[in-house]
Enzyme design. Structure first.
Site, short mmCIF file in Angstrom:
data_model
loop_
_atom_site.label_atom_id
_atom_site.label_comp_id
_atom_site.label_asym_id
_atom_site.label_seq_id
_atom_site.Cartn_x
_atom_site.Cartn_y
_atom_site.Cartn_z
N SER A 59 -31.85 27.28 -8.46
CA SER A 59 -32.25 26.95 -9.83
C SER A 59 -31.22 26.09 -10.56
O SER A 59 -31.54 25.43 -11.54
CB SER A 59 -32.53 28.22 -10.64
OG SER A 59 -31.33 28.90 -10.93
N LYS A 109 -27.51 30.06 -15.80
CA LYS A 109 -28.19 28.90 -16.38
C LYS A 109 -27.21 28.13 -17.26
O LYS A 109 -26.11 28.59 -17.56
CB LYS A 109 -29.39 29.31 -17.23
CG LYS A 109 -30.41 30.21 -16.55
CD LYS A 109 -31.17 29.52 -15.44
CE LYS A 109 -32.10 30.50 -14.71
NZ LYS A 109 -32.54 30.01 -13.43
#
Length: 197
Positions: A59, A109
């Site tokens: 990701s 993230k």
């Protein structure tokens, strides 16, 4: 006279003494205390200062790759708030817990919106307060639209650098600041990509 001399032991030489039983027990106790202190320090460092983490998905590609190992530092955010562009590690917020993620499954993230900022995704670009952001670090432009939405107080908008393969704020919403564990600071594996993040 001779018999007395023969019985006397030569001066300057003494028989080695057997170590006292308490000396062995004392050394064991000392080693046990050293081990306990080392384990306690290790635990305190992991809780309050830094800890290693493993990247389980793509990701954050291309910035981070699956299998990378990082040091997450936990001191900076005690003195200043997280800011735009920081790569953070956090525990899943309530929205993800409902989907079955557990508290110990950390996510990683990049912060794309701070409290009070307007975030919008359209036409393959991320806009912050109506200005497009230049992003050289992403795998590809996002293929979805989102917002515009104002980031609430004490919350953040986070995205993976692999925009189209990331379970992030564009899917489940804003991240509460209290869920942030720390900032990804250093990659220590693999050796060929060793260095700061």
């Amino acid at each position: 006279m001779r018999s007395q001399e023969q019985k006397q032991e030569p001066q300057g030489e003494t028989k080695p003494k057997d170590p006292a039983p308490t000396a062995k027990g004392g050394k064991f106790r000392e080693n046990l205390v050293i081990l306990a202190v080392a384990l306690s320090l290790s635990l305190l460092i992991r809780i309050f200062v830094a800890e290693p983490r493993y990247i389980p998905s793509d990701s954050m590609f291309p910035t981070l790759e699956m299998g990378d190992r990082l040091v997450v530092e936990k001191v900076l955010y005690r003195f200043s708030p997280p800011k735009f562009g920081d790569i953070i590690v956090f525990t899943p917020p309530g929205q993800l817990r409902v989907q079955g993620y557990t508290k110990d499954q950390a996510f990683i993230k990049r912060i794309m919106g701070e409290p009070g900022q307007l975030v919008e995704i359209r036409g393959g670009k991320v806009y912050l307060d109506n200005d497009p952001i230049a992003e050289e670090y992403i795998a590809e432009p996002p293929e979805y639209d989102w917002g515009p939405n104002l980031v609430p107080d004490q919350q953040y908008f986070v995205m993976g650098d692999n925009r189209n393969d990331s379970n992030d704020s564009h899917i489940w919403g804003f991240l509460p600041q209290q869920n942030i564990i720390g900032r990804a600071a250093w990659r220590f594996w693999p050796w060929k990509r060793l260095g700061p993040i």
